[in-house]
Motif scaffolding. Structure first.
Motif, PDB file in Angstrom:
ATOM      1  N   PHE A 157      -4.060  21.861  -9.521  1.00 45.04           N
ATOM      2  CA  PHE A 157      -4.203  20.592  -8.806  1.00 45.04           C
ATOM      3  C   PHE A 157      -3.082  20.362  -7.792  1.00 45.04           C
ATOM      4  O   PHE A 157      -2.890  19.244  -7.328  1.00 45.04           O
ATOM      5  N   LYS A 158      -2.361  21.421  -7.438  1.00 43.19           N
ATOM      6  CA  LYS A 158      -1.245  21.281  -6.514  1.00 43.19           C
ATOM      7  C   LYS A 158      -1.695  21.113  -5.074  1.00 43.19           C
ATOM      8  O   LYS A 158      -1.089  20.377  -4.296  1.00 43.19           O
ATOM      9  N   ASP A 159      -2.777  21.786  -4.691  1.00 39.14           N
ATOM     10  CA  ASP A 159      -3.211  21.730  -3.290  1.00 39.14           C
ATOM     11  C   ASP A 159      -4.081  20.500  -3.041  1.00 39.14           C
ATOM     12  O   ASP A 159      -4.258  19.649  -3.913  1.00 39.14           O
ATOM     13  N   LEU A 160      -4.612  20.408  -1.833  1.00 36.73           N
ATOM     14  CA  LEU A 160      -5.424  19.258  -1.439  1.00 36.73           C
ATOM     15  C   LEU A 160      -6.910  19.577  -1.384  1.00 36.73           C
ATOM     16  O   LEU A 160      -7.687  18.840  -0.777  1.00 36.73           O
ATOM     17  N   HIS A 161      -7.328  20.676  -2.023  1.00 40.53           N
ATOM     18  CA  HIS A 161      -8.741  21.025  -2.052  1.00 40.53           C
ATOM     19  C   HIS A 161      -9.479  20.151  -3.061  1.00 40.53           C
ATOM     20  O   HIS A 161      -8.880  19.554  -3.950  1.00 40.53           O
ATOM     21  N   GLN A 162     -10.796  20.109  -2.921  1.00 39.71           N
ATOM     22  CA  GLN A 162     -11.606  19.327  -3.858  1.00 39.71           C
ATOM     23  C   GLN A 162     -11.532  19.935  -5.257  1.00 39.71           C
ATOM     24  O   GLN A 162     -11.594  21.145  -5.423  1.00 39.71           O
TER      25      GLN A 162
ATOM     26  N   VAL B 276      -4.946  15.713 -17.688  1.00 32.91           N
ATOM     27  CA  VAL B 276      -4.069  14.553 -17.838  1.00 32.91           C
ATOM     28  C   VAL B 276      -3.958  14.137 -19.304  1.00 32.91           C
ATOM     29  O   VAL B 276      -2.859  13.882 -19.824  1.00 32.91           O
ATOM     30  N   LEU B 277      -5.087  14.079 -20.007  1.00 34.04           N
ATOM     31  CA  LEU B 277      -5.068  13.671 -21.414  1.00 34.04           C
ATOM     32  C   LEU B 277      -4.299  14.673 -22.268  1.00 34.04           C
ATOM     33  O   LEU B 277      -3.545  14.283 -23.174  1.00 34.04           O
TER      34      LEU B 277
ATOM     35  N   LYS C 230       0.102  12.785  -9.049  1.00 36.33           N
ATOM     36  CA  LYS C 230      -0.566  14.056  -8.798  1.00 36.33           C
ATOM     37  C   LYS C 230       0.432  15.218  -8.893  1.00 36.33           C
ATOM     38  O   LYS C 230       0.114  16.278  -9.439  1.00 36.33           O
ATOM     39  N   LYS C 231       1.652  15.011  -8.379  1.00 35.14           N
ATOM     40  CA  LYS C 231       2.667  16.057  -8.448  1.00 35.14           C
ATOM     41  C   LYS C 231       3.038  16.352  -9.891  1.00 35.14           C
ATOM     42  O   LYS C 231       3.186  17.513 -10.282  1.00 35.14           O
ATOM     43  N   ALA C 232       3.168  15.294 -10.706  1.00 42.59           N
ATOM     44  CA  ALA C 232       3.512  15.487 -12.119  1.00 42.59           C
ATOM     45  C   ALA C 232       2.421  16.268 -12.848  1.00 42.59           C
ATOM     46  O   ALA C 232       2.705  17.149 -13.662  1.00 42.59           O
ATOM     47  N   VAL C 233       1.168  15.953 -12.550  1.00 43.15           N
ATOM     48  CA  VAL C 233       0.051  16.663 -13.177  1.00 43.15           C
ATOM     49  C   VAL C 233       0.042  18.129 -12.750  1.00 43.15           C
ATOM     50  O   VAL C 233      -0.199  19.034 -13.555  1.00 43.15           O
ATOM     51  N   SER C 234       0.320  18.385 -11.474  1.00 43.85           N
ATOM     52  CA  SER C 234       0.265  19.755 -10.962  1.00 43.85           C
ATOM     53  C   SER C 234       1.404  20.619 -11.476  1.00 43.85           C
ATOM     54  O   SER C 234       1.301  21.848 -11.490  1.00 43.85           O
ATOM     55  N   LEU C 235       2.520  20.005 -11.920  1.00 42.56           N
ATOM     56  CA  LEU C 235       3.608  20.792 -12.518  1.00 42.56           C
ATOM     57  C   LEU C 235       3.137  21.443 -13.813  1.00 42.56           C
ATOM     58  O   LEU C 235       3.569  22.540 -14.164  1.00 42.56           O
TER      59      LEU C 235
ATOM     60  N   ARG D  73       0.820  -1.211   0.000  1.00 39.80           N
ATOM     61  CA  ARG D  73       0.000   0.000   0.000  1.00 39.80           C
ATOM     62  C   ARG D  73       0.854   1.261   0.000  1.00 39.80           C
ATOM     63  O   ARG D  73       0.517   2.252  -0.646  1.00 39.80           O
ATOM     64  N   HIS D  74       1.951   1.237   0.750  1.00 42.20           N
ATOM     65  CA  HIS D  74       2.815   2.419   0.825  1.00 42.20           C
ATOM     66  C   HIS D  74       3.378   2.753  -0.552  1.00 42.20           C
ATOM     67  O   HIS D  74       3.411   3.929  -0.953  1.00 42.20           O
ATOM     68  N   HIS D  75       3.792   1.731  -1.284  1.00 39.89           N
ATOM     69  CA  HIS D  75       4.332   1.945  -2.632  1.00 39.89           C
ATOM     70  C   HIS D  75       3.264   2.556  -3.541  1.00 39.89           C
ATOM     71  O   HIS D  75       3.536   3.478  -4.315  1.00 39.89           O
ATOM     72  N   LYS D  76       2.042   2.062  -3.433  1.00 41.30           N
ATOM     73  CA  LYS D  76       0.957   2.590  -4.258  1.00 41.30           C
ATOM     74  C   LYS D  76       0.660   4.048  -3.917  1.00 41.30           C
ATOM     75  O   LYS D  76       0.433   4.879  -4.812  1.00 41.30           O
ATOM     76  N   LEU D  77       0.646   4.377  -2.629  1.00 39.04           N
ATOM     77  CA  LEU D  77       0.393   5.758  -2.220  1.00 39.04           C
ATOM     78  C   LEU D  77       1.474   6.690  -2.761  1.00 39.04           C
ATOM     79  O   LEU D  77       1.176   7.798  -3.206  1.00 39.04           O
ATOM     80  N   CYS D  78       2.718   6.232  -2.726  1.00 39.61           N
ATOM     81  CA  CYS D  78       3.820   7.049  -3.248  1.00 39.61           C
ATOM     82  C   CYS D  78       3.666   7.277  -4.747  1.00 39.61           C
ATOM     83  O   CYS D  78       3.921   8.375  -5.253  1.00 39.61           O
ATOM     84  N   LEU D  79       3.249   6.241  -5.466  1.00 38.80           N
ATOM     85  CA  LEU D  79       3.056   6.380  -6.911  1.00 38.80           C
ATOM     86  C   LEU D  79       1.940   7.371  -7.224  1.00 38.80           C
ATOM     87  O   LEU D  79       2.065   8.202  -8.130  1.00 38.80           O
ATOM     88  N   LEU D  80       0.823   7.291  -6.489  1.00 35.51           N
ATOM     89  CA  LEU D  80      -0.291   8.208  -6.725  1.00 35.51           C
ATOM     90  C   LEU D  80       0.095   9.643  -6.392  1.00 35.51           C
ATOM     91  O   LEU D  80      -0.285  10.577  -7.107  1.00 35.51           O
ATOM     92  N   ALA D  81       0.867   9.819  -5.324  1.00 31.82           N
ATOM     93  CA  ALA D  81       1.329  11.160  -4.960  1.00 31.82           C
ATOM     94  C   ALA D  81       2.255  11.717  -6.034  1.00 31.82           C
ATOM     95  O   ALA D  81       2.191  12.904  -6.391  1.00 31.82           O
ATOM     96  N   ALA D  82       3.130  10.858  -6.584  1.00 28.71           N
ATOM     97  CA  ALA D  82       4.037  11.292  -7.650  1.00 28.71           C
ATOM     98  C   ALA D  82       3.266  11.661  -8.910  1.00 28.71           C
ATOM     99  O   ALA D  82       3.603  12.624  -9.609  1.00 28.71           O
TER     100      ALA D  82
END
Length: 260
Positions: free
Chosen positions: A33-38, A48-49, A23-28, A12-21
């Motif tokens: 999408f950088k913050d944690l708001h809805q 993403v597309l 989201k970070k790539a998308v926000s760059l 699970r930890h590995h999956k969470l790290c991948l999802l966080a990475a």
């Protein structure tokens, strides 16, 4: 690709790290999408597309330099062309314009409208104020598919502005069509519903997204009709029939695959 390869991992930890990475790539690319708001799922998907398409040429060059090949999955599966035709109601003069899409945004049809009806409504001719060279000011405009994608993504317009310019959510029920027939100038295509993204909540400022998807190892004609519901970390087994019944008021983005 890392996320895809870790699909069956129990780490699970590995999956969470991948999802966080991810989201970070998308926000760059899109700092919204950088913050944690809805955020809006449709806007996130579109971003993403777009990013994947923009990286396509760079990845083709990179692949070629190591003796390999690369084809953009968005271009290969989701992109399609539409033709917009404007016709003068007086002299009949026409003008056409082609445009590429990765999805269509459809207006809801009142009183339990079906997805098929919503798509047909999108394609009918509408009246347009336009001054033609003949002096007439009224034209008709219609859209048509030039070609069809392997995966058709449909966004349902559940968020809209009221007459007082207040953003509201439309919870009208939509009859989810399991099968969809789509016409095009190159011949029609038959599609099957394979996934939904749903917004659970009555307002535009609150809610929760969950997703449903068909089991990729079960064919559309399989009598088990096995689907899964993905609610954050909780995954439960369901059926396509149950999804169509329970998501009438919450469906927001629909994914259809073309049947060969």
């Amino acid at each position: 690709m890392d996320i895809s390869r870790s699909h069956f991992s129990v780490d699970r930890h590995h999956k969470l790290c991948l999802l966080a990475a991810f989201k970070k790539a998308v926000s760059l690319w899109n700092p919204e999408f950088k913050d944690l708001h809805q955020k809006d799922a449709h806007e996130f998907l579109t971003s993403v597309l777009d990013q994947m398409r923009c990286l396509g040429q760079q990845l083709q060059v990179l692949a070629s330099s190591i003796g390999s090949t690369y084809s953009c999955p968005v271009e290969g599966h989701l992109v399609f062309k539409m033709q917009n035709t404007r016709t003068c109601k007086s002299c009949g003069a026409e003008s056409t314009r082609e445009e590429e899409f990765t999805h269509l945004s459809l207006d809801l049809v009142p009183a339990h409208g079906t997805v098929q009806q919503m798509l047909e409504h999108y394609l009918i001719e509408t009246e347009l104020d336009f001054t033609c060279e003949c002096g007439a000011t009224t034209s008709g405009q219609r859209s048509s598919f030039i070609n069809l994608p392997r995966v058709l993504v449909l966004h349902l317009k559940r968020f809209r502005f009221s007459p007082t310019l207040e953003l509201t959510k439309d919870n009208d029920p939509v009859v989810l069509s399991r099968d969809l027939v789509v016409p095009s100038s190159q011949g029609g295509g038959c599609y099957s519903l394979v996934s939904t993204i749903n917004h659970i909540g009555g307002t535009v400022t609150s809610g929760h997204y969950i997703s449903d998807g068909v089991d990729p190892d079960v064919g559309q004609e399989d009598p088990t009709d096995r689907w899964f519901t993905y609610n954050d970390a909780v995954v439960t087994e369901t059926s396509g029939a149950s999804v169509c019944e329970r998501r009438e008021r919450f469906s927001y983005i629909l994914f259809y695959t073309r049947r060969d």
